[in-house]
Write a protein that holds these residues in place. Structure first.
Motif, PDB file in Angstrom:
ATOM      1  N   VAL A  11      10.402 -12.478 -12.141  1.00 20.90           N
ATOM      2  CA  VAL A  11       9.122 -12.517 -11.422  1.00 20.90           C
ATOM      3  C   VAL A  11       9.069 -11.392 -10.378  1.00 20.90           C
ATOM      4  N   MET A  12      10.206 -11.154  -9.711  1.00 23.07           N
ATOM      5  CA  MET A  12      10.245 -10.124  -8.683  1.00 23.07           C
ATOM      6  C   MET A  12       9.978  -8.741  -9.292  1.00 23.07           C
ATOM      7  N   THR A  13      10.575  -8.472 -10.438  1.00 24.34           N
ATOM      8  CA  THR A  13      10.333  -7.191 -11.115  1.00 24.34           C
ATOM      9  C   THR A  13       8.855  -7.038 -11.449  1.00 24.34           C
ATOM     10  N   TRP A  14       8.294  -8.095 -11.986  1.00 25.17           N
ATOM     11  CA  TRP A  14       6.875  -8.076 -12.340  1.00 25.17           C
ATOM     12  C   TRP A  14       6.019  -7.857 -11.092  1.00 25.17           C
ATOM     13  N   PHE A  15       6.371  -8.556 -10.013  1.00 19.25           N
ATOM     14  CA  PHE A  15       5.612  -8.430  -8.765  1.00 19.25           C
ATOM     15  C   PHE A  15       5.644  -6.994  -8.245  1.00 19.25           C
ATOM     16  N   LEU A  16       6.839  -6.409  -8.224  1.00 14.30           N
ATOM     17  CA  LEU A  16       6.969  -5.070  -7.644  1.00 14.30           C
ATOM     18  C   LEU A  16       6.241  -4.023  -8.480  1.00 14.30           C
ATOM     19  N   ASN A  17       6.252  -4.185  -9.794  1.00 13.86           N
ATOM     20  CA  ASN A  17       5.724  -3.114 -10.640  1.00 13.86           C
ATOM     21  C   ASN A  17       4.304  -3.315 -11.127  1.00 13.86           C
ATOM     22  N   ARG A  18       3.851  -4.556 -11.138  1.00  9.39           N
ATOM     23  CA  ARG A  18       2.578  -4.794 -11.800  1.00  9.39           C
ATOM     24  C   ARG A  18       1.471  -5.279 -10.871  1.00  9.39           C
ATOM     25  N   THR A  19       1.780  -5.596  -9.637  1.00 11.42           N
ATOM     26  CA  THR A  19       0.729  -6.125  -8.778  1.00 11.42           C
ATOM     27  C   THR A  19       0.393  -5.137  -7.669  1.00 11.42           C
ATOM     28  N   ARG A  20      -0.803  -5.302  -7.145  1.00 11.77           N
ATOM     29  CA  ARG A  20      -1.278  -4.448  -6.077  1.00 11.77           C
ATOM     30  C   ARG A  20      -0.409  -4.601  -4.823  1.00 11.77           C
ATOM     31  N   ALA A  21      -0.068  -5.861  -4.505  1.00 15.79           N
ATOM     32  CA  ALA A  21       0.749  -6.093  -3.318  1.00 15.79           C
ATOM     33  C   ALA A  21       2.123  -5.436  -3.487  1.00 15.79           C
ATOM     34  N   GLY A  22       2.668  -5.495  -4.721  1.00 14.16           N
ATOM     35  CA  GLY A  22       3.963  -4.882  -4.979  1.00 14.16           C
ATOM     36  C   GLY A  22       3.912  -3.379  -4.810  1.00 14.16           C
ATOM     37  N   LEU A  23       2.844  -2.776  -5.291  1.00 10.11           N
ATOM     38  CA  LEU A  23       2.665  -1.328  -5.146  1.00 10.11           C
ATOM     39  C   LEU A  23       2.592  -0.956  -3.666  1.00 10.11           C
ATOM     40  N   ASN A  24       1.791  -1.721  -2.908  1.00 13.24           N
ATOM     41  CA  ASN A  24       1.670  -1.447  -1.483  1.00 13.24           C
ATOM     42  C   ASN A  24       3.015  -1.585  -0.789  1.00 13.24           C
ATOM     43  N   LEU A  25       3.780  -2.606  -1.192  1.00 15.00           N
ATOM     44  CA  LEU A  25       5.084  -2.829  -0.581  1.00 15.00           C
ATOM     45  C   LEU A  25       6.023  -1.661  -0.856  1.00 15.00           C
ATOM     46  N   ARG A  26       6.041  -1.174  -2.093  1.00 13.79           N
ATOM     47  CA  ARG A  26       6.905  -0.035  -2.410  1.00 13.79           C
ATOM     48  C   ARG A  26       6.494   1.183  -1.587  1.00 13.79           C
ATOM     49  N   ALA A  27       5.192   1.372  -1.415  1.00 16.67           N
ATOM     50  CA  ALA A  27       4.722   2.514  -0.632  1.00 16.67           C
ATOM     51  C   ALA A  27       5.200   2.410   0.809  1.00 16.67           C
ATOM     52  N   VAL A  28       5.217   1.197   1.355  1.00 18.62           N
ATOM     53  CA  VAL A  28       5.667   1.013   2.732  1.00 18.62           C
ATOM     54  C   VAL A  28       7.135   1.416   2.879  1.00 18.62           C
ATOM     55  N   GLY A  29       7.954   1.027   1.914  1.00 21.64           N
ATOM     56  CA  GLY A  29       9.371   1.367   1.990  1.00 21.64           C
ATOM     57  C   GLY A  29       9.634   2.836   1.764  1.00 21.64           C
ATOM     58  N   GLU A  30       8.765   3.485   0.989  1.00 20.49           N
ATOM     59  CA  GLU A  30       8.966   4.900   0.706  1.00 20.49           C
ATOM     60  C   GLU A  30       8.445   5.768   1.840  1.00 20.49           C
ATOM     61  N   ASN A  31       7.244   5.480   2.297  1.00 16.93           N
ATOM     62  CA  ASN A  31       6.579   6.367   3.228  1.00 16.93           C
ATOM     63  C   ASN A  31       5.548   5.586   4.046  1.00 16.93           C
ATOM     64  N   PRO A  32       6.000   4.917   5.107  1.00 11.73           N
ATOM     65  CA  PRO A  32       5.098   4.031   5.853  1.00 11.73           C
ATOM     66  C   PRO A  32       3.903   4.760   6.463  1.00 11.73           C
ATOM     67  N   ALA A  33       4.074   6.037   6.840  1.00 14.12           N
ATOM     68  CA  ALA A  33       2.955   6.756   7.439  1.00 14.12           C
ATOM     69  C   ALA A  33       1.831   6.913   6.426  1.00 14.12           C
ATOM     70  N   THR A  34       2.202   7.218   5.207  1.00 15.18           N
ATOM     71  CA  THR A  34       1.214   7.350   4.143  1.00 15.18           C
ATOM     72  C   THR A  34       0.542   6.012   3.872  1.00 15.18           C
ATOM     73  N   ALA A  35       1.356   4.967   3.790  1.00 13.15           N
ATOM     74  CA  ALA A  35       0.813   3.634   3.544  1.00 13.15           C
ATOM     75  C   ALA A  35      -0.160   3.263   4.654  1.00 13.15           C
ATOM     76  N   ASP A  36       0.203   3.572   5.870  1.00 11.82           N
ATOM     77  CA  ASP A  36      -0.633   3.265   7.017  1.00 11.82           C
ATOM     78  C   ASP A  36      -1.976   3.980   6.890  1.00 11.82           C
ATOM     79  N   ALA A  37      -1.916   5.262   6.549  1.00 10.69           N
ATOM     80  CA  ALA A  37      -3.147   6.042   6.432  1.00 10.69           C
ATOM     81  C   ALA A  37      -4.010   5.523   5.290  1.00 10.69           C
ATOM     82  N   ALA A  38      -3.369   4.903   4.294  1.00 12.00           N
ATOM     83  CA  ALA A  38      -4.138   4.378   3.166  1.00 12.00           C
ATOM     84  C   ALA A  38      -4.716   3.005   3.489  1.00 12.00           C
ATOM     85  N   GLY A  39      -4.521   2.536   4.704  1.00 15.68           N
ATOM     86  CA  GLY A  39      -5.114   1.273   5.116  1.00 15.68           C
ATOM     87  C   GLY A  39      -4.255   0.055   4.861  1.00 15.68           C
TER      88      GLY A  39
END
Lengths: 323, 515
Positions: A168-196
């Motif tokens: 379920v965790m794999t599916w969540f991280l790769n297939r859902t909007r919240a998972g995508l947003n979460l990965r973006a936060v861990g990669e580049n929080p400034a970018t995630a922040d600017a994206a709202g």
């Protein structure tokens, strides 16, 4: 043949503890928090579940198994989530150093768990060992359709929960909007922040949920692995660090953690099934999981694939106004 | 202009950071179907003003009207909701995600992602405006111009019809710039409002319909581009008349100072960064180096400075008096710098190399000189003197020489770095991106400094991004393309089109090979 079967079984039981730890830690790390408090959170989760079950079992004459199960589960989730909340508050809101906070949480967790574990053992009187037999039996119940299969015949329900959670965790991280947003936060929080994306909120949620899942590892250890007892022997801590190693081994992908955890289990118990080992060679065999982790680290850094790297902002605090 | 009504009116916008007034009662009107150039020097508040429109900052005072209604923009999301999108100078993209994932990042919608629908919508935007991007490509596989395209699509995907671009051409080749301008004109014709922040006058003239000028946080005025000219715009921007030509004194007494022969360098992954590069530089001349970023410029300079091991080839330092050749490969960086080879490299983040952000000006000066002292104690007096001299000569804006470098603005940091390298009285001065992000005035100060060095007989290697400057400043220009020498041209006889062609394809068309 029987030896191999029992090795696989032991490996699955062992692996389940660290699989929970690794899934929780992967979720946490994907948000950019490097929580080294995994062993501490497992301790806290384990002792909370045990204490809840003990208080319930000792207050009624005929404990209801399902209620035992739910009370222990609930206590574990709440307690380990609180530990995650403490870590989040210190590192996300107050921007304390993540490594120091995590290590401190490990020391704190093992201290508080052993304090209460020892106290409960004393309260139990008699041989000085508490036992929550009904709860433990509930957790060790085998799912009906697996009873016929020899390897799976004695595995408790949480074993399956761990595997399902990883998928379920794999599916969540790769297939859902919240998972995508979460990965973006861990990669580049400034970018995630600017994206709202609400960076702080997401980090809090991921770290606390991750801690709750990690805590289940402690619950499984206490109620299934050591059958509803408590021992001040540091067993949880050892497994907690292996869970952290497993995160690296699985390269932050929960599905890889499934087979990785069982492999760690096989490697860990191997010494028991190889005849004629003296005590010092046993210790050498016990190093195998760590050696494999180092080997994986070396190989994956040599391949330098961008997909196999940790989240880019792992371990760093995020502060919007910093230049 | 009378028949148009402004879609956005900014009135009396004021914003200060601490004691610094970044915007002071600025008025600005933005019209649909028009490209507005926002012109001003560094620190004149262009980016700050636009950041308030895109929700990064919130104004201290003043109002923003959208049509007739006053609006309050408190976050980038608010801005998107109003149809305002900004493409920042530093791209805000997540490297390990695909273009499509970056584009939908942070958008609200169904919890479950439907990437094929997203890709489809991106492709339709691409075909509408003429973009060329694969939605499934990862960002780390993309060139700078592709990344910029992703940023623009990101804004369009969210339905923005007011686009703000912060210095979009700083990292593009002339060809890529032309392509971008064509796309922006497409958008204007589609009825969108486009605002481009720049300090390049020729871009304003080429692209914009209207130009608005800021000077030290104040709005100086706006006018139709066709009614004005470069000289007038500069005067408005700087506040006093400025001569816009870069001097190029004739090189005197040129003698070979540094020779590079068949230099080949591989990076850790075994990728060739430089392939069989040969050239020479003489005393008293400026050799420009042009190339798309990452074409081996950095490796070349580092190899000369002794920081990068070479796979094959040789580098010689030639004593101009005796004609003696001394090989540099195999020498330690310290020995090379003692011979008078100085390197000032201004990386994209400016502080990455050469200066320590948390140390003050004096200590940063000391990084070059601390070995010279005789006793065990460091000599702090002369670096302090030097820091003072650099501050006054280059008019660095700093509270004192004891201020940590990290607190200074980018332009000032660069002046300190370049000033320090020049002060070490080099015989070979290598400078990369010395004017990166600097405004006209500061840039000209730096060009003057470099020219002074040239006249003193220093061999100067100038790695630059702005081809206009390279063509005006350098005596000869070496063009790198994918780590190979694409050609060496005479700065007086070439133009930026030719260099641009040679940057993108080996040899270009009419390359004039010189040894």
């Amino acid at each position: 043949m029987a030896g191999i079967l029992s090795l696989v079984q032991a490996a699955i039981v062992f692996g389940t503890v660290i699989l929970f730890g690794a899934i929780g830690e992967i979720l946490t790390e994907k948000s950019g928090s490097l929580n080294l408090g995994v062993p501490g959170i497992m301790y806290i989760g384990g002792i909370a579940g045990l204490a809840g079950a003990y208080l319930y079992e000792s207050s009624v004459s005929a404990p209801e198994p399902l209620l035992c199960f739910l009370i222990a589960l609930f206590c574990t989730l709440i307690a380990s989530c609180l530990a995650g909340l403490l870590y989040s508050f210190l590192t996300i809101s107050l921007r304390a150093n993540q490594n120091v906070t995590g290590l401190t949480l490990t020391i704190f967790g093992s201290g508080i768990a052993n304090l209460f574990g020892g106290a409960m053992n004393k309260m139990a009187g008699g041989v000085g060992q508490i036992s929550v037999s009904t709860t433990s039996a509930a957790y060790r119940t085998t799912l009906p359709f697996f009873r016929g299969i020899s390897v799976l015949s004695s595995l408790g329900v949480l074993v399956y929960v761990a595997v399902i959670l990883a998928i379920v965790m794999t599916w969540f991280l790769n297939r859902t909007r919240a998972g995508l947003n979460l990965r973006a936060v861990g990669e580049n929080p400034a970018t995630a922040d600017a994206a709202g994306i609400k960076v702080t909120k997401l980090k809090y949620i991921a770290t606390c949920t991750g801690a709750a899942i990690t805590g289940l590892g402690g619950l499984y250890y206490v109620l299934d692995y050591i059958k509803g007892t408590w021992a001040n022997d540091g067993g949880i801590e050892k497994l907690g660090w292996l869970a952290v190693a497993l995160v690296i081994f699985a390269r932050w992908k929960p599905v890889h953690a499934i087979w990785g955890s069982y492999l760690f289990g096989v490697l860990f118990w191997l010494y028991f099934y190889i005849p004629g080992l003296d005590r010092s060679s046993q210790e050498l065999f016990k190093m195998l999981p760590y050696i494999v982790t180092i080997a994986v680290l070396v190989i994956s850094s040599m391949r330098r694939s961008r997909e196999n790297r940790p989240p880019a902002h792992l371990g760093l605090p995020y502060f919007r106004e910093e230049r | 202009m009378e028949e148009k009504t402004a879609v956005i009116k900014m009135r009396n916008i004021t914003k200060s950071f601490g004691s610094v007034l970044a915007n002071d009662k600025v008025w600005l009107d933005i019209y649909k179907g028009e490209i507005l150039a926002l012109l001003g020097e560094n620190g004149s508040g262009k980016t700050t003003l636009m950041n308030m429109l895109s929700g990064i900052y919130y104004p201290d005072a003043g109002q923003i009207f959208m049509g007739e209604n006053e609006v309050s923009i408190r976050s980038p999301k608010d801005a998107y909701d109003l149809g305002i999108g900004m493409i920042h100078q530093h791209f805000k993209l997540v490297d390990v995600l695909t273009a499509a994932e970056n584009i939908i990042l942070g958008m609200s919608g169904k919890g479950l992602l439907d990437m094929s629908a997203v890709n489809e919508k991106i492709r339709s935007i691409c075909s509408l405006y003429g973009f060329d991007v694969d939605p499934e490509q990862k960002i780390y596989d993309m060139s700078v111009s592709q990344k910029q395209t992703v940023e623009i699509i990101k804004v369009l995907y969210r339905g923005a019809d007011i686009l703000i671009l912060d210095e979009p051409t700083a990292v593009l080749t002339p060809q890529e710039t032309d392509k971008l301008f064509a796309i922006l004109r497409n958008m204007r014709d589609d009825g969108k409002a486009v605002i481009i922040i720049t300090h390049k006058l020729h871009e304003v003239e080429e692209l914009s319909d209207r130009v608005a000028i800021l000077q030290r946080g104040r709005f100086v005025g706006d006018t139709l581009t066709k009614d004005t000219n470069a000289a007038e715009m500069t005067n408005m921007m700087v506040g006093h008349p400025v001569v816009l030509n870069i001097e190029r004194p004739e090189p005197e007494n040129v003698k070979e100072r540094l020779r590079v022969e068949n230099l080949t360098i591989r990076d850790i992954d075994g990728v060739k960064k430089l392939d069989d590069v040969s050239f020479s530089v003489g005393s008293g001349e400026i050799l420009g180096i042009a190339g798309i970023s990452g074409c081996g410029q950095k490796e070349l300079l580092e190899a000369i400075a002794g920081l990068q091991p070479a796979e094959s080839g040789s580098i010689f330092y030639i004593d101009t008096k005796t004609g003696e050749k001394e090989p540099l490969i195999g020498k330690k960086p310290r020995e090379i710098s003692a011979m008078g080879v100085a390197l000032s490299f201004v990386p994209e983040d400016r502080l990455g190399m050469g200066l320590v952000a948390n140390m003050d000006l004096t200590d940063n000066m000391m990084l070059r000189s601390f070995r010279r002292g005789k006793s065990v104690f460091a000599d702090r007096k002369s670096p302090r003197e030097l820091a003072r001299r650099v501050v006054t000569e280059l008019s660095v804006n700093t509270p004192s020489v004891d201020t940590p470098v990290r607190k200074l603005s980018g332009g000032n940091v660069q002046k300190i770095l370049v000033g320090r390298e020049i002060s070490s009285a080099p015989t070979v001065l290598m400078t990369a991106y010395a004017v990166r992000g600097l405004d006209i005035n500061s840039s000209y100060t730096i060009y003057d400094l470099i020219n002074q060095q040239k006249q003193k007989g220093v061999a100067v290697i100038f790695v630059g991004e702005d081809l206009d400057v390279l063509v005006e400043l350098c005596d000869r220009i070496l063009i790198l393309c994918g780590g190979k020498v694409s050609g060496i041209v005479d700065g007086r006889k070439t133009d930026k089109r030719e260099i641009g062609r040679m940057m993108t394809s080996l040899g270009g068309e009419s390359s004039e090979q010189q040894a």
